[in-house]
Motif scaffolding. Structure first.
Motif, PDB file in Angstrom:
ATOM      1  N   THR A  41      -9.259  14.595  -6.825  1.00  0.00           N
ATOM      2  CA  THR A  41      -9.899  13.306  -7.066  1.00  0.00           C
ATOM      3  C   THR A  41      -8.823  12.239  -7.204  1.00  0.00           C
ATOM      4  O   THR A  41      -7.869  12.415  -7.966  1.00  0.00           O
ATOM      5  N   LEU A  42      -8.978  11.167  -6.452  1.00  0.00           N
ATOM      6  CA  LEU A  42      -8.105   9.999  -6.574  1.00  0.00           C
ATOM      7  C   LEU A  42      -8.894   8.931  -7.332  1.00  0.00           C
ATOM      8  O   LEU A  42     -10.003   8.580  -6.913  1.00  0.00           O
ATOM      9  N   THR A  43      -8.353   8.465  -8.430  1.00  0.00           N
ATOM     10  CA  THR A  43      -9.030   7.462  -9.253  1.00  0.00           C
ATOM     11  C   THR A  43      -8.258   6.155  -9.206  1.00  0.00           C
ATOM     12  O   THR A  43      -7.034   6.140  -9.359  1.00  0.00           O
ATOM     13  N   ILE A  44      -8.986   5.082  -8.985  1.00  0.00           N
ATOM     14  CA  ILE A  44      -8.394   3.749  -9.037  1.00  0.00           C
ATOM     15  C   ILE A  44      -9.097   2.984 -10.141  1.00  0.00           C
ATOM     16  O   ILE A  44     -10.322   2.803 -10.105  1.00  0.00           O
ATOM     17  N   GLN A  45      -8.349   2.576 -11.129  1.00  0.00           N
ATOM     18  CA  GLN A  45      -8.925   1.838 -12.262  1.00  0.00           C
ATOM     19  C   GLN A  45      -8.784   0.337 -12.013  1.00  0.00           C
ATOM     20  O   GLN A  45      -7.830  -0.113 -11.366  1.00  0.00           O
ATOM     21  N   ARG A  46      -9.727  -0.395 -12.537  1.00  0.00           N
ATOM     22  CA  ARG A  46      -9.674  -1.880 -12.482  1.00  0.00           C
ATOM     23  C   ARG A  46      -9.312  -2.342 -11.060  1.00  0.00           C
ATOM     24  O   ARG A  46      -8.309  -3.018 -10.833  1.00  0.00           O
TER      25      ARG A  46
END
Lengths: 113, 115
Positions: free
Chosen positions: B76-81
Motif C-alpha cells: 500500500t502506498l499512502t499519500i497524506q494531505r
C-alpha cells in the motif's frame, strides 16, 4: 537533469515507414531496456541489452546498445498501426543499485493507417 | 490473469485528503517497486521492497508519502494531505528477485487526480 534523454519526444508517421528512436546518456549503463506502454496500461518489456555493441532483433524491431554502453537505439521497419504507443528506455547505471531502473521520458509514436 | 493488479484504477480526491493505493504483485515475486509517472515525464522511482522490508525509500518525494508491504505480498502506498502536484499515474511493478536480469512486470497503474 535527465539521465536518459530520448528523442524524438513525439513521432507521427504513416504505415509502412521506417523509424528510429534514440536514447542517450553521459552515464554508462550495465544494462539497458526498452519498454512499450499503451494508454491505461503499464510498460511492457521488449528487450534487454547488456553488451556494448549488442544488436537484438524482435520481428520488425531492431535494438542496438552503443559500444560505450551510454546510448541505445530502436529501429522499426515497416511500421504498423499496432506499433503505436509510448516507447521508454530504461537502464541500470554502472555502480548503482542492481534493482533501480532509470527511465527516459519516452517517445510517443503514432502510426497512421 | 496472474499479472500485477492495482486498485483503484482511478482516484479523484480533494487537496488535503489522504489516499491509499494498493498493489497486488505476481505471486512468488519477492521484489516490489513503486513508480510515479507524471505528464510528459518518465517513470520516477519511489520505493523498493525486498520481502516486507524497504531497503530503498530514496525516491519518496516527501514525508507525506509512505508505503508498506505485508506478508511479502500486497503493498500500500499512502499519500497524506495530498497536493495538486501529487496528480500522476502511480505504477507498481514486481519481479522474481531484485537482480539486474530479473524482469519487472508492471501493473496498469492508479491515476490520481488531486483537485
Amino acid at each position: 537533469t535527465q539521465l536518459l534523454e530520448q528523442s524524438p519526444q513525439f513521432l507521427s508517421i504513416q504505415e509502412g515507414e521506417n523509424l528510429t528512436v534514440y536514447c542517450n546518456s553521459s552515464s554508462v549503463f550495465s544494462s539497458l531496456q526498452w519498454y512499450r506502454q499503451e494508454p491505461g496500461e503499464g510498460p511492457v518489456l521488449l528487450v534487454t541489452v547488456v553488451t556494448g555493441g549488442e544488436v537484438k532483433k524482435l520481428k520488425r524491431l531492431t535494438f542496438q546498445f552503443g559500444d560505450a554502453r551510454k546510448d541505445s537505439s530502436l529501429h522499426i521497419t515497416a511500421a504498423q498501426p499496432g506499433d503505436t504507443g509510448l516507447y521508454l528506455c530504461a537502464g541500470r547505471i554502472v555502480g548503482g543499485s542492481n534493482y533501480k531502473l532509470t527511465f527516459g521520458k519516452g517517445t510517443l509514436l503514432t502510426v497512421n493507417p | 490473469g496472474a499479472g500485477v493488479s492495482q486498485s483503484p484504477s482511478n482516484k479523484v480526491t480533494e487537496k488535503g485528503k489522504d489516499v491509499e493505493l494498493r498493489c497486488d504483485p505476481i505471486s512468488g515475486h519477492t521484489a516490489l517497486y513503486w513508480y510515479r509517472q507524471s505528464l510528459g515525464q518518465g517513470l520516477e522511482f519511489l520505493i523498493y521492497f525486498q520481502g516486507n522490508s524497504a531497503p530503498d525509500k530514496s525516491g519518496l518525494p516527501s514525508d507525506r508519502f509512505s508505503a508498506e508491504r505485508t506478508g511479502g505480498s500486497v503493498s500500500t502506498l499512502t499519500i497524506q494531505r495530498t497536493q495538486q502536484e501529487d496528480s500522476a499515474v502511480y505504477l507498481c511493478a514486481s519481479s522474481l528477485a531484485s537482480g539486474s536480469l530479473n524482469e519487472q512486470f508492471f501493473g496498469p497503474g492508479t491515476r490520481l487526480t488531486v483537485l
